[in-house]
Enzyme design. Structure first.
Site, PDB file in Angstrom:
ATOM      1  N   ASN A  15       0.855  -1.186   0.000  1.00 31.95           N
ATOM      2  CA  ASN A  15       0.000   0.000   0.000  1.00 31.95           C
ATOM      3  C   ASN A  15       0.895   1.241   0.000  1.00 31.95           C
ATOM      4  O   ASN A  15       1.498   1.565   1.009  1.00 31.95           O
ATOM      5  CB  ASN A  15      -0.891  -0.036   1.258  1.00 31.95           C
ATOM      6  CG  ASN A  15      -1.682   1.240   1.449  1.00 31.95           C
ATOM      7  OD1 ASN A  15      -1.809   2.053   0.528  1.00 31.95           O
ATOM      8  ND2 ASN A  15      -2.225   1.420   2.645  1.00 31.95           N
ATOM      9  N   LYS A  17       0.080   4.298  -0.288  1.00 35.97           N
ATOM     10  CA  LYS A  17      -0.578   5.494   0.267  1.00 35.97           C
ATOM     11  C   LYS A  17      -0.355   6.692  -0.682  1.00 35.97           C
ATOM     12  O   LYS A  17      -0.230   6.486  -1.888  1.00 35.97           O
ATOM     13  CB  LYS A  17      -0.077   5.758   1.693  1.00 35.97           C
ATOM     14  CG  LYS A  17      -0.170   4.493   2.561  1.00 35.97           C
ATOM     15  CD  LYS A  17      -0.005   4.726   4.023  1.00 35.97           C
ATOM     16  CE  LYS A  17      -0.155   3.386   4.744  1.00 35.97           C
ATOM     17  NZ  LYS A  17      -0.128   3.513   6.193  1.00 35.97           N
ATOM     18  N   HIS A 105      -9.589   1.289   4.793  1.00 40.65           N
ATOM     19  CA  HIS A 105      -8.303   1.435   5.483  1.00 40.65           C
ATOM     20  C   HIS A 105      -8.505   2.409   6.647  1.00 40.65           C
ATOM     21  O   HIS A 105      -9.281   3.359   6.534  1.00 40.65           O
ATOM     22  CB  HIS A 105      -7.234   1.961   4.505  1.00 40.65           C
ATOM     23  CG  HIS A 105      -5.864   1.964   5.117  1.00 40.65           C
ATOM     24  ND1 HIS A 105      -5.470   2.940   5.997  1.00 40.65           N
ATOM     25  CD2 HIS A 105      -4.828   1.097   5.003  1.00 40.65           C
ATOM     26  CE1 HIS A 105      -4.223   2.673   6.397  1.00 40.65           C
ATOM     27  NE2 HIS A 105      -3.809   1.564   5.804  1.00 40.65           N
ATOM     28  N   GLU A 107      -6.930   4.833   7.663  1.00 46.98           N
ATOM     29  CA  GLU A 107      -6.738   6.254   7.336  1.00 46.98           C
ATOM     30  C   GLU A 107      -7.982   6.819   6.649  1.00 46.98           C
ATOM     31  O   GLU A 107      -8.330   7.991   6.835  1.00 46.98           O
ATOM     32  CB  GLU A 107      -5.468   6.415   6.474  1.00 46.98           C
ATOM     33  CG  GLU A 107      -4.220   6.231   7.335  1.00 46.98           C
ATOM     34  CD  GLU A 107      -3.014   5.637   6.635  1.00 46.98           C
ATOM     35  OE1 GLU A 107      -2.933   5.694   5.395  1.00 46.98           O
ATOM     36  OE2 GLU A 107      -2.139   5.102   7.341  1.00 46.98           O
ATOM     37  N   GLU A 177      -5.412  -4.755  10.606  1.00 49.78           N
ATOM     38  CA  GLU A 177      -4.419  -3.690  10.741  1.00 49.78           C
ATOM     39  C   GLU A 177      -4.648  -2.926  12.042  1.00 49.78           C
ATOM     40  O   GLU A 177      -5.411  -1.941  12.071  1.00 49.78           O
ATOM     41  CB  GLU A 177      -4.523  -2.724   9.560  1.00 49.78           C
ATOM     42  CG  GLU A 177      -4.167  -3.349   8.236  1.00 49.78           C
ATOM     43  CD  GLU A 177      -3.463  -2.340   7.350  1.00 49.78           C
ATOM     44  OE1 GLU A 177      -2.344  -2.618   6.906  1.00 49.78           O
ATOM     45  OE2 GLU A 177      -4.025  -1.254   7.141  1.00 49.78           O
ATOM     46  N   GLY A 183       2.486   2.440  10.683  1.00 54.07           N
ATOM     47  CA  GLY A 183       3.430   3.546  10.541  1.00 54.07           C
ATOM     48  C   GLY A 183       4.198   3.880  11.804  1.00 54.07           C
ATOM     49  O   GLY A 183       4.858   4.914  11.866  1.00 54.07           O
ATOM     50  N   SER A 222       3.458  -1.934  10.230  1.00 52.23           N
ATOM     51  CA  SER A 222       4.907  -2.036  10.440  1.00 52.23           C
ATOM     52  C   SER A 222       5.476  -3.406  10.069  1.00 52.23           C
ATOM     53  O   SER A 222       6.424  -3.876  10.715  1.00 52.23           O
ATOM     54  CB  SER A 222       5.278  -1.656  11.882  1.00 52.23           C
ATOM     55  OG  SER A 222       4.921  -0.305  12.125  1.00 52.23           O
ATOM     56  N   GLY A 243       2.876  -1.098   4.253  1.00 52.53           N
ATOM     57  CA  GLY A 243       2.871   0.316   3.885  1.00 52.53           C
ATOM     58  C   GLY A 243       4.284   0.791   3.584  1.00 52.53           C
ATOM     59  O   GLY A 243       4.822   0.579   2.500  1.00 52.53           O
TER      60      GLY A 243
HETATM   61  P1  PGA Z   1       2.872   0.456   7.542  1.00 53.60           P
HETATM   62  O1  PGA Z   1       1.394   0.650   6.933  1.00 53.60           O
HETATM   63  O2  PGA Z   1       3.405  -0.850   6.993  1.00 53.60           O
HETATM   64  O3  PGA Z   1       3.647   1.628   7.091  1.00 53.60           O
HETATM   65  O4  PGA Z   1       2.716   0.387   9.037  1.00 53.60           O
HETATM   66  C1  PGA Z   1       0.527  -0.425   6.747  1.00 53.60           C
HETATM   67  C2  PGA Z   1      -0.788   0.057   6.183  1.00 53.60           C
HETATM   68  O5  PGA Z   1      -1.305   1.084   6.619  1.00 53.60           O
HETATM   69  O6  PGA Z   1      -1.362  -0.567   5.270  1.00 53.60           O
END
Ligand code: PGA
Length: 265
Positions: A15, A17, A105, A107, A177, A183, A222, A243
């Protein structure tokens, strides 16, 4: 550790983003293709989910070299067409060769007010359009601290399934998630990831029966080369939603490699 009793084809999804313009995207896909060549990954799926504006260019690169990468999107409108400024329909994505769509997601849920009803409507639209929804669920740190993880995940999974025809149940993918892991650099432990993914499978089984054994459940938050192997060896973790580590060819390919190694390649 619980044994993996049913074989499900793993998926490693990147992803991106809101990162990388279409020129940068082309470079990353080309680099990724080079790295993937060294990995035997025929028994798993690899997808990337670039921003909308990159899709056409990325589709071109994947198509020209017939790369073993599935094209995904990060979001879609629940509406088919019309006066929805800024939105992109499922049919538009399908025309660009998109096969997977992230839905709900955290976000989108937290920053763009996407509620459970919108997640369900989008899931239905994606399925009706012939694409595969990757439904994202996960609890906040506060909810976890209050012991509400199971309640939150159950509610989110059941809400997302609202109105999804029984015949389409095995066409969905779920991504666990935990919001506190996204993140932050602090991933869930493999035990915590397994516990949550197991719970999600039980909820799916309660709602949809045996088909739950065939539904892929990913872990995201992460994920990186160092923890990928431990996470995907868990019985109910069928892959990863990545991500930050998907923005570099080397780290994303290393995650694909670690997953492939766990699946006997
Ligand atoms: P991240 O994001 O691997 O940067 O933690 C994962 C995601 O939001 O899909």
């Amino acid at each position: 550790m619980a044994e993996r009793t049913v074989e499900r084809r793993p998926l490693v999804a990147g992803n991106w983003k809101m990162n990388l313009d279409h020129v940068e995207a082309i470079h990353l896909v080309q680099a990724l293709a080079l790295h993937l060549r060294a990995i035997e990954h025929g028994r798993l799926d690899v997808s990337i989910h670039p921003p909308f504006t990159d899709l056409r260019s990325v589709e071109g690169v994947i198509g020209a070299d017939d790369l073993p990468i599935t094209l995904g999107a990060q979001h879609a409108s629940s509406y088919a067409a019309g006066a929805f400024t800024g939105e992109v329909s499922v049919a538009m994505l399908r025309r660009l060769g998109v096969q997977l769509v992230l839905v709900g997601h955290s976000e989108r849920r937290q920053l763009f007010a996407m509620d459970d009803d919108a997640v369900a409507a989008t899931t239905r639209a994606v399925l009706e359009g012939g694409l595969t929804p990757v439904i994202c669920v996960g609890e906040t740190q506060e909810q976890r601290d209050r012991g509400q993880m199971a309640e939150v995940l159950t509610a989110q999974v059941l809400a997302a399934l609202e109105g999804v025809p029984a015949a389409d149940s095995d066409r969905i993918i779920v991504a666990y998630e935990p919001i506190w892991a996204i993140g932050t650099g602090v991933a869930a432990t493999e035990e915590d990831a397994q516990e949550a993914c197991r719970l999600i499978r039980q909820v799916l089984a309660g709602a949809r029966g045996e088909v739950a054994d065939r539904i892929r459940i990913l872990y995201g938050g992460s994920a990186k080369p160092e923890n990928a192997g431990d996470l995907v060896t868990q019985a109910d973790v069928d892959g990863l939603l990545v991500g930050g580590a998907s923005l570099e060819a080397e780290s994303f390919a290393a995650i694909v490699g670690a997953t492939a190694a766990c699946y006997g390649q």
